[in-house]
Design an enzyme around this catalytic site. Structure first.
Site, PDB file in Angstrom:
ATOM      1  N   ASP A   1      -7.268  22.879  -5.240  1.00 31.89           N
ATOM      2  CA  ASP A   1      -8.235  22.320  -5.866  1.00 31.89           C
ATOM      3  C   ASP A   1      -9.236  23.398  -6.747  1.00 31.89           C
ATOM      4  O   ASP A   1      -9.914  24.200  -6.072  1.00 31.89           O
ATOM      5  CB  ASP A   1      -9.482  21.731  -4.784  1.00 31.89           C
ATOM      6  CG  ASP A   1     -10.651  21.332  -5.529  1.00 31.89           C
ATOM      7  OD1 ASP A   1     -10.972  21.337  -6.620  1.00 31.89           O
ATOM      8  OD2 ASP A   1     -11.597  20.701  -4.577  1.00 31.89           O
TER       9      ASP A   1
ATOM     10  N   GLN B   1     -13.872  24.701  -9.140  1.00 29.46           N
ATOM     11  CA  GLN B   1     -14.808  25.738  -9.412  1.00 29.46           C
ATOM     12  C   GLN B   1     -14.156  26.984 -10.003  1.00 29.46           C
ATOM     13  O   GLN B   1     -14.750  27.833 -10.319  1.00 29.46           O
ATOM     14  CB  GLN B   1     -15.705  25.966  -8.155  1.00 29.46           C
ATOM     15  CG  GLN B   1     -16.194  24.812  -7.576  1.00 29.46           C
ATOM     16  CD  GLN B   1     -17.491  24.478  -8.392  1.00 29.46           C
ATOM     17  OE1 GLN B   1     -18.084  25.026  -9.185  1.00 29.46           O
ATOM     18  NE2 GLN B   1     -17.873  23.390  -8.118  1.00 29.46           N
TER      19      GLN B   1
ATOM     20  N   LYS C   1     -16.834  20.775 -15.802  1.00 27.92           N
ATOM     21  CA  LYS C   1     -17.521  22.049 -15.282  1.00 27.92           C
ATOM     22  C   LYS C   1     -16.952  23.132 -16.064  1.00 27.92           C
ATOM     23  O   LYS C   1     -17.182  24.485 -15.958  1.00 27.92           O
ATOM     24  CB  LYS C   1     -16.801  22.138 -13.877  1.00 27.92           C
ATOM     25  CG  LYS C   1     -17.463  21.109 -12.822  1.00 27.92           C
ATOM     26  CD  LYS C   1     -16.919  21.466 -11.505  1.00 27.92           C
ATOM     27  CE  LYS C   1     -17.078  20.276 -10.674  1.00 27.92           C
ATOM     28  NZ  LYS C   1     -18.309  19.762 -10.139  1.00 27.92           N
TER      29      LYS C   1
END
Lengths: 150, 406
Positions: free
Chosen positions: B199, B202, B225
């Protein structure tokens, strides 16, 4: 950078005092009270109410435990101070009035009796915090209706 | 600390007042702001090239298709994919994970199998696997998180049993800032024949990411993001693994031949992209990558790390503070903390009235909050357009909050 007036209104001294030193904290034994759990899953705030009723449906004693923001905990603490010994019908009216006060809509019928709960009015300007202020009260409302059924 | 403050001029949204105070936007881990170049790319597309992709024979459709596929090339290169065919466009990280948890899982998960994840995953990398396990009769296990916010890898070899079919892990934790050793973990899994999903929500756009170097089978991320529009993101899948997966949504674009009885399907990525895609979003994502590359991804990472170090150092000034996550230098560009005197929601409310955007709550990592026995935390997350002056401003506000709530 002065503190905004809205913020001071939201976190009045009385409210902060209740959040730092909540009144009527704790619980009663399970067989001697009605226990109601309420939470706001989106923010994780929790209130557990423990209520003893008189035969006439009024509240003889009430305690709470909880975790969450200052508003949810202070509002619950103020509630426990207010509702002991008051006739059931008046408590239901108080719940409605409190909702009108924080939502800023509708007529507050018992404004004379809201007392320091009137301070929760400041929440009107912070709509995302209304659910915090009402968390304990919604639990109380459920308790009153469940107590009626028994 | 390198000075990137001149880039603030590229972000129209940053130049505003909130509640009468200059905006300090420290909620980048939730969503980043968009530079003028990305906003302009959307306007340019809609004003000049708007048409459906892959099917028209007219000029606008050709231009839209070229721009769309050019963006796929850019994204694939940006994350180090072996080929653009390994890059599937989705609505974002959550949809990417759900695609794999449905389609890969439907083909490969059997009763008794194990999905191994970690105790620091976002809900979006827990719930889809729990659903997949329920459907298939598999079960889930997790790697615990240590007090310092890193993974407890002492027993990793014992955890990677024959039953484990998929290992998944967050690259950079959104709640702790931990950068996990994904390359080492994926290497171990590859040897054992365990599929891997990382994942990268970020990580991409914040640090250099190379999926081939990591050695994962799947890598997922969101555009919003990393300066791109909301609603667009990506799923990298290793060609060999994608080739074994059945289609996801059925519809236009994903088929070769359709009869009234049956159909045949295209290969990846078209097989997993039924219907008209978010063309503008994809073009915006390409524009975001162009923009980030003019700054340089290593400089972005360096600046984020420096801001985080400075913030963590200054946060220790506050009485009763507990800072979560590793204290090592190599970490994601965010810091989460808990103040004894104020619940995160009260602190974030206080900050907001001073124009400071923080995030407060469980950050979609409830198991992690339980692990650290806190109701939630307050988080300041940074991007390259943030400055140390803004951190000074945050500290001024937090000091006031401590006085107010104590």
């Amino acid at each position: 950078m002065p503190l905004s007036e809205d913020l001071k209104e939201l976190y009045q001294k009385v409210i902060l005092d209740h959040s730092r030193s909540p009144r009527n904290q704790g619980q009663f034994s399970a067989d001697s009270c009605v226990h109601i759990h309420s939470d706001n899953p989106s923010c994780g705030d929790e209130i557990d109410l423990y209520i003893r009723f008189n035969e006439d449906g009024s509240i003889s004693d009430i305690k709470f435990e909880g975790q969450g923001c200052a508003i949810s905990q202070a509002s619950a603490s103020m509630m426990t101070e207010k509702v002991k010994g008051i006739p059931r019908q008046e408590v239901l009216q108080l719940i409605q009035d409190l909702q009108h006060t924080v939502l800023g809509n509708g007529e507050v019928r018992s404004s004379g009796t809201l007392g320091e709960l009137q301070l929760l009015e400041g929440i009107q300007k912070f709509p995302q915090r209304i659910k915090c202020a009402l968390l304990g009260w919604r639990g109380l409302e459920r308790a009153l209706y469940s107590a009626k059924l028994t | 600390m390198i000075d990137l403050s001149h880039l603030r001029a590229d972000f129209p949204i940053l130049h505003q007042q909130v509640n009468g105070q200059p905006l300090v936007y420290f909620d980048n881990a939730a969503s980043s702001q968009k530079p003028r170049a990305v906003i302009d790319s959307l306007v340019h597309y809609y004003e000049n090239d708007n048409a459906n992709v892959h099917r028209g024979l007219h000029a606008l459709s050709n231009r839209a298709t070229d721009a769309f596929e050019l963006a796929r090339d850019k994204v694939a290169r940006f994350i180090g994919a072996g080929s653009p065919d390994e890059l599937i466009f989705t609505r974002g990280t959550t949809e990417s994970i759900n695609l794999v948890a449905n389609i890969w899982a439907s083909e490969f998960l059997k009763p008794g199998d194990i999905i191994l994840y970690t105790g620091m995953e976002h809900h979006s990398n827990l719930v889809p696997w729990q659903l997949a396990a329920q459907k298939s009769g598999a079960s889930v296990k997790h790697i615990p998180v240590l007090e310092d916010g890193t993974l407890d890898l002492e027993n990793i070899d014992a955890l990677l049993t024959e039953q484990v079919k998929l290992f998944t892990c967050v690259h950079v934790s959104n709640s702790l800032g931990t950068i996990n050793p994904v390359k080492e973990l994926c290497t171990k899994c590859r040897v054992l024949g365990i599929n891997t999903l990382i994942d990268g929500a970020q990580a991409v756009g914040h640090m250099s990411v190379n999926v081939q170097d990591i050695g994962c089978d799947f890598y997922v991320f969101s555009g919003h993001k990393m300066c791109a529009p909301t609603g667009i993101g990506g799923l990298y899948g290793r060609a060999e693994v994608l080739a074994k997966m059945p289609p996801w949504h059925g519809g236009g674009e994903m088929i070769n031949l359709v009869t009234l009885e049956t159909s045949t399907y295209k290969a990846a990525p078209a097989r997993f992209e039924a219907g008209t895609p978010d063309i503008a979003g994809v073009i915006g994502l390409g524009a975001a990558i162009d923009y980030l590359e003019t700054i340089g991804i290593d400089r972005i990472h360096e600046h984020g790390a420096a801001l985080t170090r400075y913030a963590m150092q200054r946060l220790t000034e506050l009485p009763g503070i507990r800072i979560l996550g590793p204290t090592t230098a190599d970490r994601g560009s965010l810091t989460a903390f808990h103040l004894a005197c104020a619940h995160p929601h009260d602190l974030v409310e206080f900050a907001n009235t001073h124009g400071l955007a923080l995030r407060g709550g469980h950050h979609c990592t409830q198991p992690l909050m339980k692990r650290f026995q806190i109701p939630g935390s307050s988080r300041a997350s940074f991007y390259f357009y943030n400055t140390s002056t803004e951190i000074d401003r945050m500290m001024e506000i937090l000091h006031r909050a401590v006085t107010f709530f104590s």
